[in-house]
Design an enzyme around this catalytic site. Sequence first.
Site, mmCIF file in Angstrom:
data_model
loop_
_atom_site.group_PDB
_atom_site.id
_atom_site.type_symbol
_atom_site.label_atom_id
_atom_site.label_comp_id
_atom_site.label_asym_id
_atom_site.label_seq_id
_atom_site.Cartn_x
_atom_site.Cartn_y
_atom_site.Cartn_z
ATOM 1 N N SER A 96 98.052 75.988 102.497
ATOM 2 C CA SER A 96 97.850 76.668 104.153
ATOM 3 C C SER A 96 97.753 78.121 103.834
ATOM 4 O O SER A 96 96.743 78.985 103.287
ATOM 5 C CB SER A 96 98.944 76.165 105.028
ATOM 6 N N MET A 97 98.631 78.880 104.640
ATOM 7 C CA MET A 97 98.445 80.492 104.454
ATOM 8 C C MET A 97 98.267 80.779 102.828
ATOM 9 O O MET A 97 97.865 81.772 102.783
ATOM 10 C CB MET A 97 99.518 81.088 105.062
#
Length: 261
Positions: A96-97
Amino acid sequence: MAADGSGAWFPYPAQGADEGSPLLFCLHHGGGGASAFRDWQRLLGPGVEIVPVQLPGREGRLAEPAERSITALTERLTGPLLERAGERPYAFFGHSMGALLAYDLSHALGAAGRPPAHLAVSGYVPPHVRPATSVHTLSEEAFLAHVTGLEGTPAAILENPTLLELVLPVLRDDFAACETYAYVDRGPLDVPIAVFAGESDPSAPSALTARWAELTGAGASVDVFPGGHFYLQDRLPELLQALRTRLALFPVASQDGGGTP
């Protein structure tokens, strides 16, 4: 730029890895921390050293403000990563991030003459085609509903107002870091990319995640697993086996796989 020592970024001492083995720097999801990778060394065995990266604003760095810029994180992390890696080969895994940060770091470290041997990205649409979103500007109620829908925050936190008060501001800062990231075409990476995704992840549909291949001139692979945005919580054995296969840094798994979940 803050003068960051490497110790805060890499909170776990090397344990269970062969001396001089390749490094896998692991970058956590928004709202998460380095502890997300606490079992990976045991499960993957000694042929690669797992190095969880701790971003400011959480766990052992709770007293520090979270960084609201991927670019600023890259600037702060580049030096500590070079110091930690030394002359050893290394790769990135980011979820994700963490995937976006790993991509930006790969460009920065390539420009410094020390690119990773491989980039593994998980649960994130590549930045050149990622739709614009503004989750970090939502009202408290709407923001909490969005976070709950991702099914990655433990119920013990969601049901505890005191814990939520600690976690939600960091999550909002992490969303801001991602959503304000401005993609700049710096040409394709000369680094192979391994893409991992959950087949029912609404934030990272497989048709878009496959387009990570457009950001490298060194080839890409795509593996899709049952599950949503946090598919890796339920599919960790399968993910780690795929990492063994995809990342050239990793030795071929032995019969016992170097430890089974």
